[in-house]
Design a protein around this motif. Structure first.
Motif, short mmCIF file in Angstrom:
data_model
loop_
_atom_site.label_atom_id
_atom_site.label_comp_id
_atom_site.label_asym_id
_atom_site.label_seq_id
_atom_site.Cartn_x
_atom_site.Cartn_y
_atom_site.Cartn_z
N GLY A 188 2.26 1.70 -18.99
CA GLY A 188 1.32 0.96 -18.15
C GLY A 188 1.12 1.68 -16.84
O GLY A 188 1.02 2.90 -16.79
N TYR A 189 1.09 0.94 -15.76
CA TYR A 189 0.92 1.59 -14.47
C TYR A 189 2.23 1.58 -13.70
O TYR A 189 2.99 0.63 -13.75
CB TYR A 189 -0.20 0.94 -13.66
N PRO A 190 2.49 2.66 -12.98
CA PRO A 190 3.73 2.76 -12.22
C PRO A 190 3.70 1.86 -10.98
O PRO A 190 2.66 1.31 -10.62
CB PRO A 190 3.77 4.24 -11.79
N LEU A 191 4.83 1.76 -10.35
CA LEU A 191 4.91 1.14 -9.03
C LEU A 191 4.63 2.25 -8.02
O LEU A 191 5.46 3.13 -7.78
CB LEU A 191 6.29 0.53 -8.81
N TRP A 192 3.40 2.23 -7.47
CA TRP A 192 2.96 3.30 -6.58
C TRP A 192 3.43 3.08 -5.15
O TRP A 192 3.44 1.94 -4.66
CB TRP A 192 1.43 3.38 -6.56
N VAL A 193 3.80 4.16 -4.46
CA VAL A 193 4.10 4.10 -3.03
C VAL A 193 3.33 5.22 -2.33
O VAL A 193 3.02 6.25 -2.93
CB VAL A 193 5.61 4.24 -2.73
N LYS A 194 3.04 5.01 -1.06
CA LYS A 194 2.24 5.96 -0.28
C LYS A 194 3.14 7.07 0.23
O LYS A 194 4.01 6.86 1.10
CB LYS A 194 1.56 5.22 0.87
N ALA A 195 2.95 8.28 -0.31
CA ALA A 195 3.87 9.38 -0.03
C ALA A 195 3.89 9.78 1.44
O ALA A 195 4.96 10.04 2.01
CB ALA A 195 3.51 10.59 -0.89
N GLN A 214 13.82 -2.11 2.00
CA GLN A 214 13.84 -1.48 3.32
C GLN A 214 12.54 -0.73 3.58
O GLN A 214 12.02 -0.72 4.71
CB GLN A 214 15.05 -0.54 3.44
N TYR A 215 11.99 -0.11 2.55
CA TYR A 215 10.70 0.59 2.71
C TYR A 215 9.59 -0.41 3.03
O TYR A 215 8.80 -0.20 3.97
CB TYR A 215 10.36 1.37 1.44
N LEU A 216 9.51 -1.50 2.27
CA LEU A 216 8.47 -2.49 2.53
C LEU A 216 8.59 -3.06 3.95
O LEU A 216 7.59 -3.27 4.65
CB LEU A 216 8.57 -3.63 1.51
N LYS A 217 9.81 -3.30 4.38
CA LYS A 217 10.05 -3.83 5.72
C LYS A 217 9.58 -2.85 6.79
O LYS A 217 8.95 -3.23 7.79
CB LYS A 217 11.54 -4.14 5.88
N ALA A 218 9.86 -1.56 6.56
CA ALA A 218 9.44 -0.53 7.52
C ALA A 218 7.92 -0.42 7.58
O ALA A 218 7.34 -0.20 8.66
CB ALA A 218 10.06 0.81 7.14
N GLY A 316 -7.09 1.86 2.61
CA GLY A 316 -5.83 2.59 2.70
C GLY A 316 -4.73 1.83 3.42
O GLY A 316 -3.94 2.44 4.15
N VAL A 317 -4.65 0.51 3.23
CA VAL A 317 -3.69 -0.30 3.99
C VAL A 317 -2.43 -0.66 3.20
O VAL A 317 -1.52 -1.26 3.76
CB VAL A 317 -4.35 -1.60 4.51
N TYR A 318 -2.38 -0.30 1.92
CA TYR A 318 -1.24 -0.71 1.10
C TYR A 318 -0.13 0.35 1.09
O TYR A 318 -0.37 1.52 0.83
CB TYR A 318 -1.67 -0.97 -0.34
N GLY A 319 1.09 -0.11 1.35
CA GLY A 319 2.24 0.78 1.27
C GLY A 319 2.73 0.97 -0.15
O GLY A 319 3.29 2.02 -0.49
N SER A 320 2.51 -0.02 -0.99
CA SER A 320 2.85 0.08 -2.42
C SER A 320 1.90 -0.81 -3.20
O SER A 320 1.36 -1.80 -2.67
CB SER A 320 4.30 -0.32 -2.68
N LEU A 321 1.68 -0.44 -4.44
CA LEU A 321 0.69 -1.13 -5.28
C LEU A 321 1.14 -1.16 -6.73
O LEU A 321 1.84 -0.26 -7.20
CB LEU A 321 -0.65 -0.39 -5.23
N LEU A 322 0.70 -2.20 -7.42
CA LEU A 322 0.80 -2.23 -8.88
C LEU A 322 -0.61 -2.37 -9.43
O LEU A 322 -1.12 -3.47 -9.62
CB LEU A 322 1.71 -3.36 -9.35
N VAL A 323 -1.27 -1.23 -9.62
CA VAL A 323 -2.60 -1.14 -10.22
C VAL A 323 -2.58 0.09 -11.13
O VAL A 323 -1.71 0.95 -10.99
CB VAL A 323 -3.72 -0.99 -9.16
N THR A 333 -5.95 8.67 -2.55
CA THR A 333 -5.05 9.70 -3.04
C THR A 333 -3.73 9.62 -2.26
O THR A 333 -3.63 8.91 -1.26
CB THR A 333 -5.66 11.10 -2.88
N GLY A 334 -2.74 10.36 -2.72
CA GLY A 334 -1.48 10.43 -1.99
C GLY A 334 -0.44 9.41 -2.40
O GLY A 334 0.62 9.33 -1.77
N TYR A 335 -0.72 8.65 -3.44
CA TYR A 335 0.28 7.72 -3.95
C TYR A 335 1.10 8.40 -5.05
O TYR A 335 0.56 9.18 -5.84
CB TYR A 335 -0.36 6.46 -4.52
N VAL A 336 2.39 8.10 -5.12
CA VAL A 336 3.26 8.63 -6.16
C VAL A 336 3.98 7.48 -6.84
O VAL A 336 4.26 6.45 -6.20
CB VAL A 336 4.29 9.65 -5.59
#
Length: 544
Positions: A188-195, A214-218, A316-323, A333-336
């Motif tokens: 499916g789709y990964p749990l993306w984070v903004k590199a 901790q990442y989400l909090k930061a 470009g406001v999301y730090g992580s996404l599930l899409v 671009t730039g999500y891993v």
């Protein structure tokens, strides 16, 4: 009381069907005689080659539509070209996915159903019920005679036949089947984070649930886009179910894959386990509740629509996404993709993996269809090499080109649209697979969606070592079991969904967990699990 509520609901459904259908021009009864060719049955069909039929005919097809798909498939180029090839005109009745279940059931209850249902998300229970009623026709012999492409797949992948064969021994549908080697499609789709935000924060990609927190909090506490506003959103998705399904492997849950999202095998007892009643699922909900309570999830996560999520994402406001893909849906671009997260007990399992037999009821033919043989040939084309290329890539020279080394690639107008339209928006003019649930055989060779992007393939390889080892396909049940499971599920599933949301948003305290489990028992959870075990045992017997 449950039976009374079920009967009352059925009566209301039948009563409302005439009202709703009368308000929908596409659903009005039609004169089938006007669609008939002068020839019928086998005499009408050419066994090989094109056109499929000797005289033009029309097929009326009920089709589920995703938000990313074209609003009117009758205007999509693939069907215009395919009609020219086959002499078969298709008239699609489009129904959005969020209305699909109710509209589909109303059409079937009313009796004025079409020649076929496509991308309509019919379950094994639906196939058996309407198959035994004669509404969906038996395909066993038709596949043998008129579906050479699909027949080859049945021979190569016995699990397809096993998953499609109902308890009465019949096949009533064509499925969506993913190549088992196409791992980025199965996860499916990964749990993306903004590199680049990780870099700014001086963080490595999270590897545990605590590090993810901790990442989400930061993200929430830092002006990472540098605009002087606190507009960063740590995590975004439509609803919380995707996040729960991605995270439950960190608590050792979901060890038989996504085909059975509520039931897996307890490794300690080797017994079937109802995941939403397990103590570890409570721990998972407590973790997600903490994210929600601290404002680390999309503010309106329980009500946000896909369109609003995608619109937010373009900023470009999301730090992580599930899409499926930040690039194809949001031009970002730039999500891993994250690695598999380790949970508080040391579990590190990637449970968000699909069975290759992803949709058993992707295409069915009804008893109102005057041309079943031609319809089988019509759909079988898309299970072969040329048809698969057309279905996923569109029209050569318009939406794709073939390179000198034989690779097919989308045209520059699709990949780099100058008007600002996204990849999927532009591609939807040519194909209809966007959003899923379609019939066909999905391979890396021709499927060039978000799962084929380099970042998606990299993400799949990152989680591959932790993917669950045994993936269950859908189980099959007898008619009696199906009816009981339908009644039980009508109470149990909505109650679980409601309580999960309330535990997460804090409107129900976790002190009520035991009462929640007790209510599930009162609703018939033990019987539900006995029927589930019957389907599991039938599956295991078929594996021998």
């Amino acid at each position: 009381m449950t039976k009374q509520r079920y009967a009352a609901g059925l009566a209301i459904t039948v009563l409302l069907s005439g009202v709703l259908l009368s308000c929908d021009n596409d659903s009005k009864p039609r004169d089938k005689a006007g669609d008939r060719s002068g020839m019928t049955g086998a005499d009408l069909v050419n066994l090989t080659g094109m056109p499929i039929v000797k005289e033009p005919i029309t097929l009326h097809i009920f089709a589920g539509k995703s938000p990313t798909s074209h609003p009117d498939w009758n205007q999509v180029r693939i069907w215009q070209e395919y009609e020219r090839m086959t002499q078969i005109h298709t008239q699609f009745q489009m129904v959005p996915f969020d209305q699909l279940s109710s509209r589909r059931n109303l059409v079937l209850a009313d009796g004025d159903y079409p020649d076929a249902f496509m991308t309509s998300r019919l379950s094994s229970a639906d196939l058996l019920r309407y198959g035994q009623q004669g509404v969906f026709i038996r395909l066993n012999d038709l596949i043998d005679e008129y579906a050479p492409n699909f027949k080859r797949l049945l021979e190569k992948y016995p699990e397809i036949r096993k998953g499609l064969t109902m308890a009465d021994g019949n096949i009533y549908s064509f499925p969506s089947f993913y190549d088992p080697d196409f791992m980025s499609m199965l996860i499916g789709y990964p749990l993306w984070v903004k590199a680049d935000w990780l870099d700014k924060l001086g963080m490595e990609p999270p590897e545990t649930t605590e590090e993810f927190y901790q990442y989400l909090k930061a993200v929430k506490e830092t002006d990472l886009n540098g605009n002087g506003k606190a507009d960063e959103i740590p995590y975004g998705s439509v609803g919380t179910s995707a996040l729960l399904n991605h995270l439950k492997g960190a608590w050792g849950l979901g060890n038989r894959g996504m085909g059975h999202s509520r039931v897996d095998m307890d490794p300690e007892t080797n017994e079937l386990r109802f995941i939403p009643a397990d103590p570890r699922y409570k721990e998972l909900l407590q973790y997600v509740h903490k994210l929600y309570a601290e404002g680390l999830l999309e503010k309106d996560i329980f009500t946000v629509k896909s369109s609003a999520l995608y619109a937010n994402g373009t900023r470009g406001v999301y730090g992580s996404l599930l899409v499926p893909s930040p690039f194809t849906l949001m031009n970002q671009t730039g999500y891993v993709g994250l690695p598999v997260l380790e949970g508080p007990h040391g579990d590190r399992l990637y449970s968000h993996v699909k069975t290759p037999l992803i949709h058993v009821g992707a295409f069915v033919i009804t008893d109102r269809n005057p041309y079943p043989e031609a319809t089988v040939r019509w759909i079988d084309y898309f299970f072969g090499d040329e048809g698969s290329k057309m279905f996923f890539m569109g029209i050569e020279g318009e939406s794709y080109v073939e390179t000198p080394d034989g690779e097919v690639v989308y045209t520059d107008s699709i990949l780099n649209n100058k008007s600002g339209r996204t990849f999927e928006q532009e591609l939807s003019k040519y194909v209809v697979w966007l959003g899923g649930s379609y019939p066909g055989f999905v391979t890396k060779k021709y499927f060039k969606g978000s799962e084929s992007l380099p970042e998606s393939i990299e993400a799949a390889e990152r989680v591959r070592p932790y993917v669950v080892k045994e993936i269950w396909p859908p189980f099959t049940y007898t008619q009696e079991e199906t009816e009981r499971m339908s009644i039980l599920s009508a109470d149990i599933h909505p109650y679980v969904d409601e309580m999960v949301a309330r535990f997460i948003n804090g409107s129900v305290s976790f002190n009520e967990w035991d009462s929640y489990v007790s209510t599930l028992k009162q609703m018939g959870l033990d019987e539900y699990m006995r029927i589930y075990r019957s389907g599991y045992e039938r599956y295991m017997q078929g594996s021998k």
